[in-house]
Design an enzyme around this catalytic site. Structure first.
Site, PDB file in Angstrom:
ATOM      1  N   ALA A  62       1.059  -1.082  -0.019  1.00  0.00           N
ATOM      2  CA  ALA A  62      -0.939   0.046   0.038  1.00  0.00           C
ATOM      3  C   ALA A  62       0.741   1.412   0.108  1.00  0.00           C
ATOM      4  O   ALA A  62       2.342   1.124  -0.163  1.00  0.00           O
ATOM      5  CB  ALA A  62      -0.825  -0.293   1.559  1.00  0.00           C
ATOM      6  N   GLY A 101       0.350  -5.278   0.301  1.00  0.00           N
ATOM      7  CA  GLY A 101      -0.129  -5.383  -0.169  1.00  0.00           C
ATOM      8  C   GLY A 101      -0.377  -5.638  -1.573  1.00  0.00           C
ATOM      9  O   GLY A 101      -1.234  -6.018  -2.049  1.00  0.00           O
ATOM     10  N   GLU A 104      -0.129  -9.336  -1.277  1.00  0.00           N
ATOM     11  CA  GLU A 104      -1.866  -9.658  -1.196  1.00  0.00           C
ATOM     12  C   GLU A 104      -2.499  -9.408  -2.350  1.00  0.00           C
ATOM     13  O   GLU A 104      -3.449 -10.086  -2.351  1.00  0.00           O
ATOM     14  CB  GLU A 104      -2.432  -8.348  -0.355  1.00  0.00           C
ATOM     15  CG  GLU A 104      -2.250  -8.613   1.407  1.00  0.00           C
ATOM     16  CD  GLU A 104      -2.792  -8.153   2.377  1.00  0.00           C
ATOM     17  OE1 GLU A 104      -2.434  -6.073   2.248  1.00  0.00           O
ATOM     18  OE2 GLU A 104      -3.392  -8.143   3.202  1.00  0.00           O
ATOM     19  N   GLU A 124       3.660  -6.203   7.224  1.00  0.00           N
ATOM     20  CA  GLU A 124       2.962  -4.225   8.081  1.00  0.00           C
ATOM     21  C   GLU A 124       3.265  -4.289   9.595  1.00  0.00           C
ATOM     22  O   GLU A 124       3.223  -3.183  10.034  1.00  0.00           O
ATOM     23  CB  GLU A 124       1.442  -4.975   7.591  1.00  0.00           C
ATOM     24  CG  GLU A 124       1.202  -4.633   6.291  1.00  0.00           C
ATOM     25  CD  GLU A 124       1.636  -5.704   5.070  1.00  0.00           C
ATOM     26  OE1 GLU A 124       2.453  -6.675   5.597  1.00  0.00           O
ATOM     27  OE2 GLU A 124       0.705  -5.607   4.115  1.00  0.00           O
TER      28      GLU A 124
HETATM   29  N1  3HC Z   1       5.065   3.406   0.489  1.00  0.00           N
HETATM   30  C1  3HC Z   1       5.118   4.572  -0.074  1.00  0.00           C
HETATM   31  N2  3HC Z   1       6.798   4.629  -0.486  1.00  0.00           N
HETATM   32  C2  3HC Z   1       6.879   3.594  -0.605  1.00  0.00           C
HETATM   33  C3  3HC Z   1       7.062   3.060  -0.325  1.00  0.00           C
HETATM   34  C4  3HC Z   1       5.292   2.503  -0.108  1.00  0.00           C
HETATM   35  N3  3HC Z   1       4.777   1.160   0.365  1.00  0.00           N
HETATM   36  N4  3HC Z   1       7.978   1.820   0.315  1.00  0.00           N
HETATM   37  C5  3HC Z   1       8.779   2.916  -0.408  1.00  0.00           C
HETATM   38  N5  3HC Z   1       9.002   4.162  -0.819  1.00  0.00           N
HETATM   39  C6  3HC Z   1       9.233   4.897  -1.377  1.00  0.00           C
HETATM   40  C7  3HC Z   1      10.309   5.546  -0.057  1.00  0.00           C
HETATM   41  O1  3HC Z   1       9.834   6.106   0.935  1.00  0.00           O
HETATM   42  C8  3HC Z   1      11.864   5.471  -0.788  1.00  0.00           C
HETATM   43  O2  3HC Z   1      11.114   7.005  -1.121  1.00  0.00           O
HETATM   44  P1  3HC Z   1      11.965   8.373  -1.621  1.00  0.00           P
HETATM   45  O3  3HC Z   1      12.783   8.124  -2.632  1.00  0.00           O
HETATM   46  O4  3HC Z   1      11.110   9.568  -2.167  1.00  0.00           O
HETATM   47  O5  3HC Z   1      12.603   8.589  -0.439  1.00  0.00           O
HETATM   48  C9  3HC Z   1      11.660   4.757  -2.371  1.00  0.00           C
HETATM   49  O6  3HC Z   1      10.420   4.456  -2.402  1.00  0.00           O
HETATM   50  C10 3HC Z   1      12.639   4.254  -2.266  1.00  0.00           C
HETATM   51  O7  3HC Z   1      12.035   3.147  -1.206  1.00  0.00           O
HETATM   52  P2  3HC Z   1      13.601   2.809  -0.060  1.00  0.00           P
HETATM   53  O8  3HC Z   1      14.516   3.906  -0.323  1.00  0.00           O
HETATM   54  O9  3HC Z   1      13.177   1.905   0.746  1.00  0.00           O
HETATM   55  O10 3HC Z   1      14.419   2.095  -1.774  1.00  0.00           O
HETATM   56  P3  3HC Z   1      15.224   0.665  -1.251  1.00  0.00           P
HETATM   57  O11 3HC Z   1      15.208  -0.019  -2.615  1.00  0.00           O
HETATM   58  O12 3HC Z   1      16.053   0.821   0.188  1.00  0.00           O
HETATM   59  O13 3HC Z   1      13.870  -0.761  -0.826  1.00  0.00           O
HETATM   60  C11 3HC Z   1      11.901  -1.567  -0.502  1.00  0.00           C
HETATM   61  C12 3HC Z   1      12.893  -0.470  -1.491  1.00  0.00           C
HETATM   62  C13 3HC Z   1      12.402  -3.082  -0.157  1.00  0.00           C
HETATM   63  C14 3HC Z   1      10.423  -1.598  -1.021  1.00  0.00           C
HETATM   64  C15 3HC Z   1      11.142  -0.632   0.946  1.00  0.00           C
HETATM   65  O14 3HC Z   1      11.287   0.665   0.471  1.00  0.00           O
HETATM   66  C16 3HC Z   1      10.166  -1.329   1.434  1.00  0.00           C
HETATM   67  O15 3HC Z   1      10.520  -2.024   1.938  1.00  0.00           O
HETATM   68  N6  3HC Z   1       9.306  -0.352   1.557  1.00  0.00           N
HETATM   69  C17 3HC Z   1       7.620  -0.849   2.072  1.00  0.00           C
HETATM   70  C18 3HC Z   1       6.915  -2.228   1.638  1.00  0.00           C
HETATM   71  C19 3HC Z   1       6.099  -2.058   2.896  1.00  0.00           C
HETATM   72  O16 3HC Z   1       6.215  -1.711   4.401  1.00  0.00           O
HETATM   73  N7  3HC Z   1       4.902  -2.432   2.455  1.00  0.00           N
HETATM   74  C20 3HC Z   1       4.511  -2.578   3.144  1.00  0.00           C
HETATM   75  C21 3HC Z   1       2.756  -1.584   3.441  1.00  0.00           C
HETATM   76  S1  3HC Z   1       1.480  -1.189   4.422  1.00  0.00           S
HETATM   77  C22 3HC Z   1       0.513  -2.488   3.460  1.00  0.00           C
HETATM   78  O17 3HC Z   1       0.737  -2.892   2.777  1.00  0.00           O
HETATM   79  C23 3HC Z   1      -1.016  -2.590   4.175  1.00  0.00           C
HETATM   80  C24 3HC Z   1      -1.523  -3.654   3.604  1.00  0.00           C
HETATM   81  O18 3HC Z   1      -1.419  -4.613   4.121  1.00  0.00           O
HETATM   82  C25 3HC Z   1      -3.449  -3.089   3.060  1.00  0.00           C
END
Ligand code: 3HC
Length: 689
Positions: A62, A101, A104, A124
């Site tokens: 998400a 997500g 998912e 999450e």
């Molecule tokens: N939402 C919004 N922005 C995100 C994002 C997300 N899920 N994941 C990454 N980004 C953004 C970062 O903020 C960063 O932005 P910036 O360049 O402006 O600073 C850019 O994407 C690149 O991210 P990283 O610097 O972290 O890049 P890496 O290559 O080191 O890592 C990644 C990539 C492994 C995808 C890492 O970003 C990550 O772990 N992201 C989060 C994943 C996450 O927690 N997902 C679950 C979200 S909650 C959800 O999905 C709820 C659902 O169940 C309903």
């Protein structure tokens, strides 16, 4: 602009997500996906659908930046419902990461193919949440709750190979993942697959029992985080109710958690950790220098720990001392630390041997001559540092980065003894250096942008969280810590006791309070530093003068009988504190835990405001990252500046002003920035824009 491209390949509709950098499921992506599914179902040319993505991620989940804002339709669960109900089978083509997500989405499909290098996970939990778009209901149906629950509990992704073994993937390929997904989609269409069935065959009695065992353990270790019981409840509902009802339970819990302060704090930390990488004046065009080898000067606890960081990251390092005996001691200490890891099973004996082999002990500065970076971790005394840098200037190769690991001292004063201040900066590791993630990189006026870029890139390679800070006594972390230390002393003299002060901080979520921490580190450290600076701290000084220097002497603020690691209240220390209060003519009074907490943390926030105003820290989030990764500030409290915003800066400013007046200490008056923001009804978070 469409973020999901639609085309038909052969008989297969291909929906390709293109939302750089990580294909987060923003409103536009959700709308694009929903439209693609609808279109494919109406498209006579297509018999099945493949969802693919461009770039380094399939889907990173998400869009976290949308959380806490008014929801925009279509919502993710509705999009996934459309995918799951699609009359034509849908297959996910996974490359890079499928997280949250993103996974998912894949779980709502009929089939899943991934590149061998792909990683899949539901992270999450790390954001204080649980999966909120069917993950808790669909993953266990596919692989069993006993395997799905640990994935959701740890948030750690698994490899494609592991996912295949679990039955989460249908196929793992090393070439063209989209072509493989298209092939699978054709097969599924041939089989006449329609909407996704909600399989229950994996949800056996044995699986239920195994899950309950894991759940019980997780609840015991939850440490008050509300998402752990929520996760257990969501997964438990699998065994108790039909799929649709389980989804509702999951959604309700997810929405409750999204609104929780603790998840807000963790989301703030997620973005702050990424923002910290953006260093003013050091853009992506600045190329870091190459680091193939390193030297560390000083084989004490810090130097040894830093050398281990290099060895662990695969970089050869020379550990330098002035004589053989301290060098041998240092190497023995390192070997002993690796031994513990081997005993604990976290390191293989082979890896231990390899790491040790990467550390070359040497006597004399000349051994630093070939290193691409030299980190000095010698005695914390400016004369010592200046001597070392004078010597280094003579031997280090041109272009080598010369870093000092000083915690307080002035970097320009150190750089000034060299002919190359453009190569000199601070790299402040935190103890134990091989464990703590924070790395303060101290920039000076003279240092070159590519030297900073080198330190930052190296820091990441060492597995650290590098934060670039300005030069100034104690930089960011220790400068604020000093405020807490002073506050501790004031509280002791005014009426609080060590265990009460520590309890306020552990109650807040720290692992240790300031008194226990000082006992662990050794009280002589602060004592020596105070003496050097002509500062007095009546209680701490008196305890040191009694010869009680903390755990290593069996007593400090607390008693440690027979080498105990957890201190006991010491009546003698408490009497000594009472005597000091009496000598000052003070009537000791009781302090509530809340008041202690405010008195400890408010002055830190005040110092944080000064640090920001002086440009020593770039953003409030940088300060938060420093405290979370260097001082064990509980991440779910978001860091000191985030915490201050959640309390209200007006509240903190008022409390500080009242304390300044009560004690007659001008340093406690609200800093101009804090005062201004408080008056404007703003928080530190508003400084970002
Ligand atoms: N939402 C919004 N922005 C995100 C994002 C997300 N899920 N994941 C990454 N980004 C953004 C970062 O903020 C960063 O932005 P910036 O360049 O402006 O600073 C850019 O994407 C690149 O991210 P990283 O610097 O972290 O890049 P890496 O290559 O080191 O890592 C990644 C990539 C492994 C995808 C890492 O970003 C990550 O772990 N992201 C989060 C994943 C996450 O927690 N997902 C679950 C979200 S909650 C959800 O999905 C709820 C659902 O169940 C309903």
């Amino acid at each position: 602009m469409t973020m999901v491209r639609y085309e038909v390949r052969g008989h297969i509709a291909l929906a390709t997500i293109d939302n750089p950098p990580v294909n987060a499921l923003s409103a536009a992506v959700r709308a694009g996906l929903a439209e693609a599914i609808q279109r494919a179902n109406a498209d006579a040319a297509a018999v099945a659908v493949v969802i693919a993505a461009t770039g380094k991620a399939f889907i990173a989940g998400a869009d976290i930046s949308e959380f806490g804002k008014p929801p925009v339709a279509p919502l993710l669960p509705d999009v996934l419902d459309a995918i799951a109900r699609s009359r034509k089978p849908v297959v996910a083509a996974i490359q890079g990461v499928a997280l949250g997500g993103g996974l998912e989405v894949a779980l709502a499909c009929q089939g899943r193919v991934a590149l061998a290098s792909a990683k899949l996970g539901l992270p999450e939990i790390k954001l204080g949440l649980i999966p909120g778009a069917g993950g808790t209901q669909r993953l266990p149906r596919l692989i069993g709750a006993a395997k799905a629950f640990p994935m959701m509990l740890s948030g750690e992704p698994i490899t494609a190979g592991q996912a295949l073994e679990y039955g989460l993937l249908d196929e793992v390929v090393s070439g063209d993942v989209v072509a493989a997904a298209v092939r699978l989609a054709e097969v599924l269409a041939e089989e006449g697959r329609g909407p996704l069935a909600h399989a229950t065959e994996r949800l056996t009695e044995a699986d239920h029992e195994a899950f309950e065992l894991l759940a019980g353990e997780a609840l015991r270790k939850a440490e008050g985080m509300p998402n752990v019981p929520a996760l257990v409840e969501a997964v438990r509902s699998l065994f108790r109710m039909p799929f649709e009802e389980g989804l509702k339970v999951e959604r309700r819990l997810f929405l409750e958690l999204v609104a929780d302060e603790r998840s807000k704090a963790l989301r703030h930390v997620f973005f702050a950790e990424r923002e910290v990488a953006k260093v003013p004046g050091v853009g992506p065009e600045v190329q870091p220098r190459e680091i193939r080898s390193a030297a560390v000067i000083g084989a004490g606890t810090m130097g040894g720990g830093i050398a281990m960081c290099f060895a662990n990251a695969g970089i050869p390092v020379t550990l330098i001392e002035t004589a053989q005996a301290p060098l041998d001691n240092g190497m023995n200490r390192i070997a002993a630390i690796y031994d513990i890891s081997v005993q604990r099973g976290s390191l293989t004996p082979e890896a231990r041997a390899q790491r040790l082999k990467r550390i070359t002990p040497a006597v004399g500065l000349i051994a630093a001559a070939t290193a691409d970076i030299v980190i000095e971790a010698a005695f914390e005394e400016i004369g010592v540092k200046r001597d070392i840098f004078t010597g280094l200037d003579k031997v280090a190769k041109p272009g080598a980065v010369l870093a000092s690991n000083t915690s307080y001292l002035d970097i320009p004063t150190i750089a000034a003894v060299t002919s190359r201040p453009q190569d000199v900066l601070g790299m402040h590791f935190f103890s134990p250096a091989n464990v703590m993630k924070l790395l303060e990189i101290v920039r000076t006026q003279e240092v070159a942008a590519d030297a900073i870029a080198t330190a930052v890139a190296l820091g990441r390679k060492l597995g650290k969280v590098p934060v670039v800070v300005g030069n100034g006594f104690g930089f960011v972390g220790n400068r604020m810590l000093e405020q807490r230390t002073r506050a501790t002393e004031r509280l002791l003299v005014a009426g609080a006791l060590p265990h009460e002060i520590d309890a306020a901080l552990t109650g807040f979520g720290f692992k240790m309070g300031p008194c226990a921490m000082a006992d662990l580190a050794g009280l002589d450290i602060g004592w020596r530093s105070r003496k050097a600076r002509g500062i007095k701290a009546a209680v701490a000084d008196a305890i040191c003068e009694a010869g009680w220097l903390g755990q290593k002497t069996g007593r400090g603020y607390y008693l440690y009988p027979q080498g105990a690691r957890v201190g006991q209240r010491d009546p003698e220390v408490e009497a000594l504190i009472a005597r000091i209060s009496a000598e000052r003519g003070l009537t000791r009074r009781p302090f509530s835990q809340e008041e202690i907490l405010a008195r400890l943390l408010d002055p830190m926030v005040n110092e944080g405001a000064r640090i920001l105003a002086e440009g020593i820290a770039t953003r409030p989030g940088d300060i938060d990252v420093v405290w979370i990764h260097g001082y064990n500030w509980p991440a779910w409290r978001g860091g000191p500046m985030f915490w201050a915003d959640s309390v209200g800066l007006d509240v903190i400013a008022k409390r500080l002003a009242a304390q300044a007046e009560e004690i007659g200490d001008k340093a406690l008056e609200p800093a101009p920035l804090l005062k201004r923001l408080a008056a404007e009804g703003r928080g530190f978070g508003s400084l970002k824009s």
